[in-house]
Design an enzyme around this catalytic site. Structure first.
Site, mmCIF file in Angstrom:
data_model
loop_
_atom_site.group_PDB
_atom_site.id
_atom_site.type_symbol
_atom_site.label_atom_id
_atom_site.label_comp_id
_atom_site.label_asym_id
_atom_site.label_seq_id
_atom_site.Cartn_x
_atom_site.Cartn_y
_atom_site.Cartn_z
ATOM 1 N N SER A 1 10.622 17.562 77.530
ATOM 2 C CA SER A 1 10.418 19.014 77.582
ATOM 3 C C SER A 1 9.350 19.458 76.574
ATOM 4 C CB SER A 1 11.742 19.701 77.260
ATOM 5 O OG SER A 1 11.565 21.087 77.229
ATOM 6 N N CYS B 1 4.999 24.286 66.298
ATOM 7 C CA CYS B 1 5.992 25.350 66.050
ATOM 8 C C CYS B 1 5.808 26.414 67.142
ATOM 9 C CB CYS B 1 5.856 25.934 64.651
ATOM 10 S SG CYS B 1 4.266 26.696 64.323
ATOM 11 N N ILE B 2 5.912 25.982 68.382
ATOM 12 C CA ILE B 2 5.674 26.880 69.524
ATOM 13 C C ILE B 2 6.675 28.045 69.505
ATOM 14 C CG2 ILE B 2 5.461 27.023 72.051
ATOM 15 C CD1 ILE B 2 3.441 25.059 70.633
ATOM 16 N N GLY B 3 7.920 27.747 69.228
ATOM 17 C CA GLY B 3 8.928 28.803 69.195
ATOM 18 C C GLY B 3 9.453 29.174 70.571
ATOM 19 N N CYS C 1 16.000 22.570 68.657
ATOM 20 C CA CYS C 1 14.656 23.117 68.417
ATOM 21 C C CYS C 1 14.526 23.489 66.944
ATOM 22 C CB CYS C 1 14.382 24.332 69.288
ATOM 23 S SG CYS C 1 12.801 25.103 68.844
ATOM 24 N N LYS D 1 20.295 17.464 74.095
ATOM 25 C CA LYS D 1 19.115 16.983 73.359
ATOM 26 C C LYS D 1 19.413 17.096 71.872
ATOM 27 C CE LYS D 1 14.338 16.498 73.183
ATOM 28 N NZ LYS D 1 13.168 16.918 73.918
ATOM 29 N N ILE E 1 15.150 11.492 70.556
ATOM 30 C CA ILE E 1 15.353 12.588 69.614
ATOM 31 C C ILE E 1 14.421 13.770 69.911
ATOM 32 C CG2 ILE E 1 16.082 11.130 67.696
ATOM 33 C CD1 ILE E 1 13.212 11.274 66.586
ATOM 34 N N GLY F 1 5.270 12.059 68.001
ATOM 35 C CA GLY F 1 4.181 11.094 68.170
ATOM 36 C C GLY F 1 4.550 9.730 67.596
ATOM 37 N N GLY G 1 10.783 9.664 71.556
ATOM 38 C CA GLY G 1 10.302 9.831 70.190
ATOM 39 C C GLY G 1 9.178 8.827 69.972
HETATM 40 N N1 ORO Z 1 9.393 22.474 69.524
HETATM 41 C C1 ORO Z 1 10.032 21.287 69.328
HETATM 42 O O1 ORO Z 1 9.530 20.435 68.588
HETATM 43 N N2 ORO Z 1 11.200 21.054 69.942
HETATM 44 C C2 ORO Z 1 11.763 21.977 70.750
HETATM 45 O O2 ORO Z 1 12.836 21.714 71.277
HETATM 46 C C3 ORO Z 1 11.114 23.196 70.955
HETATM 47 C C4 ORO Z 1 9.928 23.419 70.298
HETATM 48 C C5 ORO Z 1 9.234 24.745 70.359
HETATM 49 O O3 ORO Z 1 9.237 25.400 71.411
HETATM 50 O O4 ORO Z 1 8.721 25.117 69.316
#
Ligand code: ORO
Length: 306
Positions: free
Chosen positions: A24, A73-75, A132, A167, A193, A219, A245
Protein backbone atom coordinates in the site's frame (compact mmCIF):
# COMPACT_ATOMS: atom_id res chain seq x y z
CA UNK A 1 4.19 -13.13 -18.83
CA UNK A 2 5.07 -15.73 -16.20
CA UNK A 3 2.35 -18.39 -15.85
CA UNK A 4 4.50 -20.93 -14.03
CA UNK A 5 2.77 -23.51 -11.86
CA UNK A 6 5.80 -23.26 -9.56
CA UNK A 7 4.61 -19.84 -8.44
CA UNK A 8 0.90 -20.57 -8.09
CA UNK A 9 -0.37 -20.28 -4.56
CA UNK A 10 -3.55 -19.89 -2.54
CA UNK A 11 -3.61 -17.31 0.22
CA UNK A 12 -6.67 -16.67 2.38
CA UNK A 13 -8.61 -19.00 0.08
CA UNK A 14 -7.75 -16.78 -2.89
CA UNK A 15 -5.96 -18.45 -5.85
CA UNK A 16 -2.96 -16.38 -6.95
CA UNK A 17 -0.69 -16.69 -10.00
CA UNK A 18 2.26 -15.70 -7.85
CA UNK A 19 3.02 -14.95 -4.20
CA UNK A 20 4.30 -11.48 -5.12
CA UNK A 21 2.10 -8.57 -4.12
CA UNK A 22 2.55 -4.80 -3.96
CA UNK A 23 2.50 -2.71 -0.79
CA UNK A 24 0.00 0.00 0.00
CA UNK A 25 1.13 3.51 -0.85
CA UNK A 26 3.78 2.41 -3.33
CA UNK A 27 1.68 1.24 -6.24
CA UNK A 28 -1.24 3.69 -6.38
CA UNK A 29 -4.41 1.84 -7.34
CA UNK A 30 -2.51 -0.55 -9.62
CA UNK A 31 -3.79 1.14 -12.77
CA UNK A 32 -0.79 3.51 -12.78
CA UNK A 33 1.42 0.47 -13.53
CA UNK A 34 -0.80 -1.11 -16.20
CA UNK A 35 1.44 0.20 -19.01
CA UNK A 36 4.49 -1.49 -17.51
CA UNK A 37 3.38 -4.91 -16.35
CA UNK A 38 0.68 -7.54 -16.37
CA UNK A 39 -1.17 -6.81 -13.17
CA UNK A 40 -2.76 -10.25 -13.14
CA UNK A 41 0.59 -12.00 -12.63
CA UNK A 42 0.73 -10.40 -9.17
CA UNK A 43 -0.77 -12.17 -6.19
CA UNK A 44 -2.57 -8.97 -5.32
CA UNK A 45 -2.35 -5.23 -5.04
CA UNK A 46 -2.71 -3.39 -1.72
CA UNK A 47 -4.16 -0.07 -2.81
CA UNK A 48 -3.34 3.29 -1.21
CA UNK A 49 -4.61 3.74 2.33
CA UNK A 50 -8.29 4.65 2.47
CA UNK A 51 -10.11 6.54 5.20
CA UNK A 52 -13.77 7.34 5.89
CA UNK A 53 -13.41 10.96 4.83
CA UNK A 54 -11.06 12.45 2.22
CA UNK A 55 -7.66 13.52 3.59
CA UNK A 56 -5.28 16.04 2.07
CA UNK A 57 -2.27 14.60 3.85
CA UNK A 58 0.56 16.45 5.57
CA UNK A 59 1.89 19.88 4.54
CA UNK A 60 5.43 20.56 3.37
CA UNK A 61 8.08 18.17 2.12
CA UNK A 62 6.75 14.61 2.23
CA UNK A 63 9.53 12.51 0.71
CA UNK A 64 13.27 12.48 1.34
CA UNK A 65 15.93 10.14 0.01
CA UNK A 66 18.31 8.44 2.44
CA UNK A 67 21.26 6.12 1.75
CA UNK A 68 19.57 2.90 0.53
CA UNK A 69 16.07 4.07 1.33
CA UNK A 70 13.54 6.83 1.64
CA UNK A 71 11.55 8.67 4.27
CA UNK A 72 7.90 9.57 3.72
CA UNK A 73 5.31 11.50 5.67
CA UNK A 74 2.40 11.54 3.22
CA UNK A 75 -0.19 11.51 6.00
CA UNK A 76 -2.69 9.18 4.33
CA UNK A 77 -3.72 11.51 1.54
CA UNK A 78 -6.66 9.87 -0.23
CA UNK A 79 -10.07 10.75 -1.67
CA UNK A 80 -12.06 8.84 0.97
CA UNK A 81 -13.83 5.49 0.87
CA UNK A 82 -16.91 6.68 -1.02
CA UNK A 83 -14.86 7.99 -3.95
CA UNK A 84 -12.89 4.74 -3.89
CA UNK A 85 -16.09 2.67 -4.03
CA UNK A 86 -17.97 4.79 -6.56
CA UNK A 87 -15.18 5.82 -8.92
CA UNK A 88 -11.89 3.98 -8.39
CA UNK A 89 -13.09 0.42 -7.83
CA UNK A 90 -15.33 0.28 -10.94
CA UNK A 91 -12.45 1.73 -12.99
CA UNK A 92 -9.79 -0.75 -11.82
CA UNK A 93 -12.10 -3.80 -11.89
CA UNK A 94 -11.03 -4.51 -15.49
CA UNK A 95 -7.46 -5.41 -14.54
CA UNK A 96 -8.18 -8.86 -13.16
CA UNK A 97 -6.07 -8.30 -10.04
CA UNK A 98 -6.82 -9.23 -6.45
CA UNK A 99 -7.56 -5.88 -4.83
CA UNK A 100 -6.81 -5.52 -1.13
CA UNK A 101 -7.88 -2.24 0.45
CA UNK A 102 -5.70 -0.76 3.18
CA UNK A 103 -7.84 1.14 5.70
CA UNK A 104 -7.12 3.50 8.59
CA UNK A 105 -9.53 4.81 11.20
CA UNK A 106 -9.59 7.10 14.20
CA UNK A 107 -11.42 4.54 16.37
CA UNK A 108 -12.18 0.82 16.37
CA UNK A 109 -15.74 1.69 15.30
CA UNK A 110 -14.43 3.58 12.27
CA UNK A 111 -12.47 0.50 11.16
CA UNK A 112 -15.77 -1.41 11.47
CA UNK A 113 -17.64 1.12 9.32
CA UNK A 114 -14.92 1.03 6.67
CA UNK A 115 -14.85 -2.77 6.71
CA UNK A 116 -18.61 -2.90 6.18
CA UNK A 117 -18.55 -0.39 3.33
CA UNK A 118 -15.82 -2.37 1.61
CA UNK A 119 -17.59 -5.73 1.93
CA UNK A 120 -18.43 -5.63 -1.79
CA UNK A 121 -17.67 -7.57 -4.97
CA UNK A 122 -14.28 -6.71 -6.39
CA UNK A 123 -12.57 -6.36 -3.01
CA UNK A 124 -10.51 -9.47 -2.20
CA UNK A 125 -9.69 -8.48 1.35
CA UNK A 126 -8.97 -5.62 3.68
CA UNK A 127 -5.73 -4.64 5.33
CA UNK A 128 -6.14 -2.83 8.64
CA UNK A 129 -3.42 -0.23 8.85
CA UNK A 130 -2.59 0.02 12.53
CA UNK A 131 0.93 1.20 11.83
CA UNK A 132 0.98 4.49 9.88
CA UNK A 133 3.73 6.52 11.57
CA UNK A 134 2.60 9.84 10.07
CA UNK A 135 -0.83 10.66 11.49
CA UNK A 136 -1.84 11.64 15.02
CA UNK A 137 -5.45 10.51 14.92
CA UNK A 138 -5.27 6.74 14.76
CA UNK A 139 -3.04 4.42 12.84
CA UNK A 140 -0.10 3.49 14.98
CA UNK A 141 -1.95 4.14 18.26
CA UNK A 142 -3.79 0.86 17.60
CA UNK A 143 -0.72 -1.00 16.44
CA UNK A 144 1.48 -0.48 19.47
CA UNK A 145 -0.89 -1.91 22.07
CA UNK A 146 -2.07 -5.55 21.89
CA UNK A 147 -5.52 -4.76 23.40
CA UNK A 148 -6.16 -1.86 21.04
CA UNK A 149 -5.02 -3.92 18.03
CA UNK A 150 -7.34 -6.77 19.06
CA UNK A 151 -10.30 -4.40 19.41
CA UNK A 152 -9.76 -3.12 15.87
CA UNK A 153 -9.60 -6.69 14.53
CA UNK A 154 -12.79 -7.70 16.34
CA UNK A 155 -14.66 -4.64 15.09
CA UNK A 156 -13.58 -5.22 11.48
CA UNK A 157 -14.34 -8.95 11.59
CA UNK A 158 -17.84 -8.21 12.90
CA UNK A 159 -18.56 -6.10 9.84
CA UNK A 160 -17.05 -7.94 6.90
CA UNK A 161 -17.08 -11.31 5.19
CA UNK A 162 -13.67 -10.57 3.61
CA UNK A 163 -10.31 -11.77 4.90
CA UNK A 164 -8.85 -9.30 7.40
CA UNK A 165 -5.11 -8.68 7.30
CA UNK A 166 -3.30 -6.62 9.94
CA UNK A 167 -0.44 -4.39 8.84
CA UNK A 168 1.93 -4.32 11.78
CA UNK A 169 4.44 -1.73 12.88
CA UNK A 170 8.14 -2.39 13.49
CA UNK A 171 8.13 0.50 15.99
CA UNK A 172 7.34 -1.71 18.98
CA UNK A 173 9.35 -3.55 21.62
CA UNK A 174 7.83 -6.99 20.96
CA UNK A 175 5.96 -7.47 17.69
CA UNK A 176 4.97 -11.03 18.62
CA UNK A 177 2.71 -9.79 21.44
CA UNK A 178 0.74 -7.65 18.99
CA UNK A 179 0.73 -10.40 16.36
CA UNK A 180 -0.63 -12.97 18.83
CA UNK A 181 -3.32 -10.57 20.07
CA UNK A 182 -4.44 -10.00 16.46
CA UNK A 183 -4.48 -13.74 15.73
CA UNK A 184 -6.50 -14.44 18.90
CA UNK A 185 -8.99 -11.72 17.92
CA UNK A 186 -9.59 -13.41 14.56
CA UNK A 187 -7.15 -11.81 12.10
CA UNK A 188 -6.78 -13.94 8.98
CA UNK A 189 -3.23 -12.85 8.10
CA UNK A 190 -0.52 -10.35 8.97
CA UNK A 191 1.43 -7.92 6.79
CA UNK A 192 4.78 -6.87 8.10
CA UNK A 193 6.42 -4.48 8.23
CA UNK A 194 5.17 -0.92 7.82
CA UNK A 195 7.86 1.76 7.85
CA UNK A 196 10.35 2.44 10.64
CA UNK A 197 10.13 5.89 12.20
CA UNK A 198 13.02 8.14 11.22
CA UNK A 199 14.02 11.72 10.47
CA UNK A 200 16.46 13.84 8.48
CA UNK A 201 17.92 17.29 9.23
CA UNK A 202 19.03 19.89 6.67
CA UNK A 203 22.46 21.03 7.85
CA UNK A 204 22.23 24.28 5.86
CA UNK A 205 19.04 25.44 7.58
CA UNK A 206 19.32 23.32 10.75
CA UNK A 207 15.66 22.41 10.19
CA UNK A 208 13.96 19.04 9.74
CA UNK A 209 13.82 18.01 6.07
CA UNK A 210 10.29 16.64 6.35
CA UNK A 211 7.23 18.83 6.88
CA UNK A 212 6.05 16.40 9.57
CA UNK A 213 9.53 16.39 11.21
CA UNK A 214 9.54 12.58 11.36
CA UNK A 215 8.61 10.07 8.70
CA UNK A 216 8.56 6.39 7.80
CA UNK A 217 11.79 4.80 6.57
CA UNK A 218 11.57 2.14 3.84
CA UNK A 219 13.73 0.56 1.15
CA UNK A 220 16.73 -1.81 1.14
CA UNK A 221 18.09 -0.34 4.39
CA UNK A 222 15.15 -1.77 6.38
CA UNK A 223 15.30 -5.28 4.91
CA UNK A 224 17.34 -6.95 7.68
CA UNK A 225 14.98 -5.50 10.32
CA UNK A 226 11.89 -6.64 8.40
CA UNK A 227 13.33 -10.11 7.88
CA UNK A 228 14.09 -10.47 11.58
CA UNK A 229 10.55 -9.38 12.50
CA UNK A 230 8.95 -11.76 9.98
CA UNK A 231 11.07 -14.62 11.30
CA UNK A 232 10.21 -13.84 14.95
CA UNK A 233 6.50 -13.46 14.16
CA UNK A 234 6.40 -16.67 12.14
CA UNK A 235 7.52 -18.56 15.27
CA UNK A 236 4.69 -17.01 17.28
CA UNK A 237 1.56 -17.30 15.09
CA UNK A 238 -0.13 -19.81 12.81
CA UNK A 239 -1.79 -17.37 10.40
CA UNK A 240 -0.04 -16.48 7.11
CA UNK A 241 2.45 -13.63 6.97
CA UNK A 242 2.88 -11.33 3.99
CA UNK A 243 6.51 -10.28 4.30
CA UNK A 244 7.62 -6.86 3.21
CA UNK A 245 10.26 -4.28 3.92
CA UNK A 246 13.01 -3.47 1.44
CA UNK A 247 12.39 -6.32 -1.00
CA UNK A 248 13.99 -5.33 -4.33
CA UNK A 249 15.16 -8.62 -5.83
CA UNK A 250 14.14 -12.27 -6.05
CA UNK A 251 16.98 -13.09 -3.63
CA UNK A 252 15.46 -10.71 -1.07
CA UNK A 253 12.07 -12.37 -1.52
CA UNK A 254 13.56 -15.86 -1.08
CA UNK A 255 14.99 -14.81 2.29
CA UNK A 256 11.50 -13.78 3.43
CA UNK A 257 9.96 -17.10 2.32
CA UNK A 258 12.66 -19.02 4.19
CA UNK A 259 11.99 -16.87 7.28
CA UNK A 260 8.32 -17.95 7.17
CA UNK A 261 6.44 -15.54 4.89
CA UNK A 262 3.72 -17.19 2.76
CA UNK A 263 3.77 -14.28 0.30
CA UNK A 264 5.86 -11.16 -0.17
CA UNK A 265 4.95 -7.61 -1.01
CA UNK A 266 7.12 -5.14 -2.91
CA UNK A 267 7.01 -1.48 -1.91
CA UNK A 268 9.72 1.14 -2.32
CA UNK A 269 11.37 -0.81 -5.17
CA UNK A 270 8.35 0.12 -7.34
CA UNK A 271 9.48 3.76 -7.20
CA UNK A 272 12.97 2.84 -8.38
CA UNK A 273 11.94 0.39 -11.10
CA UNK A 274 8.33 -0.05 -12.23
CA UNK A 275 9.28 -3.52 -13.52
CA UNK A 276 10.58 -4.65 -10.09
CA UNK A 277 7.71 -7.10 -9.45
CA UNK A 278 8.01 -8.71 -12.90
CA UNK A 279 11.75 -9.20 -12.38
CA UNK A 280 11.19 -10.67 -8.91
CA UNK A 281 8.53 -13.07 -10.23
CA UNK A 282 10.85 -14.25 -13.02
CA UNK A 283 13.79 -14.55 -10.62
CA UNK A 284 11.75 -16.64 -8.17
CA UNK A 285 10.66 -18.99 -10.92
CA UNK A 286 14.27 -19.39 -12.13
CA UNK A 287 15.43 -20.13 -8.58
CA UNK A 288 12.75 -22.78 -8.06
CA UNK A 289 13.58 -24.42 -11.38
CA UNK A 290 17.34 -24.44 -10.70
CA UNK A 291 16.78 -25.94 -7.26
CA UNK A 292 14.32 -28.60 -8.50
CA UNK A 293 11.50 -27.23 -6.40
CA UNK A 294 8.01 -27.68 -7.77
CA UNK A 295 6.28 -24.92 -5.81
CA UNK A 296 7.12 -21.81 -3.81
CA UNK A 297 5.47 -23.39 -0.74
CA UNK A 298 8.53 -25.65 -0.46
CA UNK A 299 10.53 -22.63 0.68
CA UNK A 300 8.15 -21.26 3.30
CA UNK A 301 9.63 -21.40 6.80
CA UNK A 302 12.48 -23.69 5.69
CA UNK A 303 15.26 -21.71 7.38
CA UNK A 304 17.89 -24.22 8.55
CA UNK A 305 19.34 -23.74 12.00
CA UNK A 306 22.10 -26.36 11.89
N1 ORO B 1 3.29 6.24 5.31
C1 ORO B 1 3.83 5.07 5.75
O1 ORO B 1 5.06 4.94 5.80
N2 ORO B 1 3.03 4.06 6.12
C2 ORO B 1 1.68 4.19 6.07
O2 ORO B 1 1.00 3.24 6.43
C3 ORO B 1 1.12 5.39 5.62
C4 ORO B 1 1.97 6.41 5.27
C5 ORO B 1 1.46 7.77 4.90
O3 ORO B 1 0.41 7.88 4.25
O4 ORO B 1 2.12 8.71 5.31
Amino acid sequence: MNESSRLKTTLLGIPMKSPVMTSSGTFGFGEEFADFLNLDELGGVFVKGTTLLPRRGNDGVRIAETPAGMLNCIGLENPGVDVFLNETLPRIAKYNMNIFVNISGGSAEEYGILAEKLDVDGVAGIELNVSCPNVKDGGIIFGTDPKAAASVVREAKKHTSKPVILKLSPNVTDITEIAKACEDAGADALSLINTLMGMAIDIKTWKPVLGNITGGLSGPCVKPVALRLVWQTAQAVNIPIIGQGGISTAADAIEFFLAGASAVSVGTANFVDPYATTKIIQGLDDYLEKNNLSNISELVGKLKMD
